[in-house]
Design an enzyme around this catalytic site. Structure first.
Site, PDB file in Angstrom:
ATOM      1  CD  GLU A   3      -3.268   0.514   2.021  1.00 14.99           C
ATOM      2  OE1 GLU A   3      -4.254  -0.113   1.595  1.00 14.99           O
ATOM      3  OE2 GLU A   3      -3.166   0.837   3.218  1.00 14.99           O
ATOM      4  CG  HIS A  19       7.700 -29.585   1.171  1.00 12.49           C
ATOM      5  ND1 HIS A  19       8.123 -30.835   0.791  1.00 12.49           N
ATOM      6  CD2 HIS A  19       8.485 -29.229   2.221  1.00 12.49           C
ATOM      7  CE1 HIS A  19       9.094 -31.239   1.597  1.00 12.49           C
ATOM      8  NE2 HIS A  19       9.334 -30.281   2.477  1.00 12.49           N
ATOM      9  CE  LYS A  47     -11.530   2.832   2.247  1.00 15.43           C
ATOM     10  NZ  LYS A  47     -10.855   3.784   3.139  1.00 15.43           N
TER      11      LYS A  47
END
Lengths: 430, 430
Positions: free
Chosen positions: A271, A292, A403
């Site tokens: 960010e 793995h 938003k």
């Protein structure tokens, strides 16, 4: 904190010692700019002063009325949750008080959490600087209702961490709730060492003073040369590698207790630096498990990565019992921690053998001091990277669009962003 | 499963409808190759037959002696744990039997887990095809000793999932332990729909038959055209985008119950495709939480990403209570799930508005059928991507180097890889 950049020298991508020298000149200039910002308590830069400005006594005394609860439920999202979660996770061995975080609006997950919590013994911490964060406020309303339904007086068990004004401040005033103030000039993702990140730990009885001391020891190392400052050096080297094509940074702690640290770092890094086409994508990994899973790609995939390996130098070990299982006698006499350390060093060498850049970060232990060092150094690294890249480290403009769109979709006003959602082009395969 | 690729058309990077047509020709050829492999039960390709070859009755009857325990502890790493964890996590609402996974060798984490488990009511599942995986066998030895120390007869509570030979097979024979066989031709990371991935769920009383049915419904869609097969389409489009610079794939489910799915996918994708300088780095994310962490980077950082958004079309919702908090009345009357869905669509549109490629994947619900569909389709996608890229999808050669080095470091033999570790170049900043 110990930083070892030996394995980024002459790798591919990589840097030379000459590059380091040139970088060091730029670090000196950036350091001056950062010091100016710190002295003036400018927005963002002020976060680097937290080790000397935060008042842990104030935090502890504000929370005194709650005593020692069974659980703490922090309702917050992004920077309002990740710092506290990182500290609680790293220092879980210091406490019996459970820490939970409602940092999403998944109804099934929320329902399961509310079912499992002892609501009458849980302290609720609602965190939002503005008091309007949709996810946080929605969750707060749900939790409050659940407490009421359970016959619990929520006003006796709730505190807020918020700004000087807004919904949560008003709520605290109206119901006389204990409250903590989000400090000025400190963006959410840089707030781990403030009231925002430390309150949960204080309630859990965790050594938050030790966390601040650890941070302070790294703060004291900030200087005009990357050779004296592990945080600056990490930021500068990561920046130089990104410029040379390492657009991904795999953050891979070898300690389960640092799993949230990798999440927290991912927010801080993404960010702060993901702007104007620049930035480096944090990939969260965990050693040894992800050997793995991700190591094949890290060693043989595109040369677009820096791998950051983190470990404590000391940890409580468990002996592996002696065994007569075929081919496994070498494990007997070693500890699980020895095995983990061998895997750490093997992974590091395995990447180096293919000239893949990797950095080693160590702390003495995953304790209060160690997590404080790590978090502060990574904040300093982020600020340094941002200075060198010339981006606006402390803003997050690209988050706003979504938003508004979400708010518009829920009928919270007229937003053209919501109209764009309706225009989505579909090409569906079932 | 529903796949919507509308938001990769003419984005940057992106593909055109003409590219899709050309891709479709290559998909047809790759499909023929895959069908050949499936018919001959070739290594790797055999995994795509599991929906018709796995015998869930056999799994259930092998585990019958254990009844319904309080907890299941799976000791395995990588593909020996992630598939089972994904299914258990997605379907946790179907059971009261806790599932735990020891998939790391962190001594502090292992100690904490052993302290918290009711060892006398816990069934232990040790999973390793070879029976020599260092992490798994070390953990098994530690858990076995803990059971003995607690006065628990481990032989009454343990089963193994392994190959026809090796340590674990011998152990099962010696102590008459129930055992399950890892099927031939199925690499670990493709074993979720076999004994390896389903045994834990069977013990938990989860609807593993439904998982297999869901997988089968996607298997039945495999065809020579990407327009008929969501799995193939996802793989082909992701491949084309990677060729055009999208070297990172952010897998972002909007459901906490799919958090492990993203981990499982990350292994499948990275280890199968990360070869010879090719591959696409999976970045694990979670909606809506990571909108407050990663979205800034996804929308404004380097154009090196595909974002994959996953959600169920239906979920149990929780109403958000009505409120008089300032500016938040729009939340009242909506559910948390409505908010989550609005955020999903807002994120998708927010990326599209900046011409950033993203793909929508939906299932009807996160239930047995839905998780089976998702997992099978992603396996088919991986195989298709591997065919198009021309890599060896079913091997993981780059993992071996580190295994030898770690073994050498612990005194398990002479390996030149261990010597390379000692030669590490250091450049330390403290």
């Amino acid at each position: 904190m110990y930083l070892d950049i030996g394995n980024v020298l002459n790798t591919s991508p990589g840097i030379t010692e000459q590059t380091l020298d040139r970088l060091d000149d730029r670090v000196a200039i950036a350091h001056d700019r950062i010091e100016e910002g710190r002295e003036a308590e400018e927005h963002g830069y002020a976060a680097l002063n937290l080790p000397q400005t935060v008042d842990t006594d104030e935090i502890r005394s504000a929370l005194e009325p709650f005593g020692t609860p069974e659980a703490v439920l922090t309702v917050g999202i992004g920077g309002s949750a990740l710092g506290a979660a990182t500290i609680s996770d790293a220092l879980a061995d210091q406490t019996d008080v459970e820490a939970h975080f409602l940092d999403n609006v998944d109804p099934e997950d929320t329902a399961a959490l509310l079912d499992s919590l002892p609501l009458d013994e849980t302290v609720l911490n609602v965190v939002s600087r503005s008091g309007t964060t949709a996810e946080t406020l929605a969750n707060f309303l749900v939790v409050r209702e659940a407490m009421e339904d359970a016959g619990v007086d929520w006003t006796e068990q709730t505190f807020v961490t918020t700004g000087d004004e807004g919904n949560l401040r008003n709520l605290a005033d109206k119901h006389d709730l204990p409250s903590l103030r989000v400090p000025d000039g400190v963006p959410g993702r840089f707030s781990a060492l403030s009231t925002v990140g430390l309150a949960c730990g204080a309630l859990q009885g965790i050594d938050i003073e030790g966390v601040v001391e650890g941070a302070r020891s790294e703060m004291d190392k900030l200087s005009g040369s990357l050779e004296d400052s592990p945080g600056y050096a990490y930021g500068a080297v990561a920046y130089a590698l990104a410029e040379r094509g390492a657009l991904t940074n795999a953050m891979m702690p070898y300690a389960e207790s640092l799993e949230y640290f990798a999440e927290w770092f991912a927010q801080l890094w993404a960010e702060s630096l993901g702007k104007e086409g620049l930035g480096q994508t944090p990939a969260r990994a965990l050693g040894a498990t992800d050997q793995h899973s991700q190591l094949q790609l890290y060693r043989a995939g595109p040369r677009d990565k820096l791998v950051t390996l983190v470990r404590p130098r000391e940890r409580e070990d468990i002996d592996i019992p002696e065994t007569d299982l075929e081919g496994l006698s070498y494990l007997g006499g070693a500890g699980l921690g020895d095995l983990l350390d061998a895997e750490f060093e093997a992974t590091e060498a395995s990447l180096a053998a293919e000239d893949r850049p990797n950095i080693r970060i160590e702390v003495d232990a995953v304790d209060a001091h160690g997590i404080g060092e790590l978090m502060y150094a990574m904040e300093a690294a982020t600020v340094m990277y941002g200075e060198l890249a010339g981006v606006s480290t402390f803003t997050q403009p690209a988050v706003e669009w979504g938003k508004k769109a979400a708010r518009g979709l829920l009928g919270g006003g007229e937003f053209e962003e919501a109209d764009a959602v309706a225009d989505k082009r579909e090409f569906t395969i079932e």
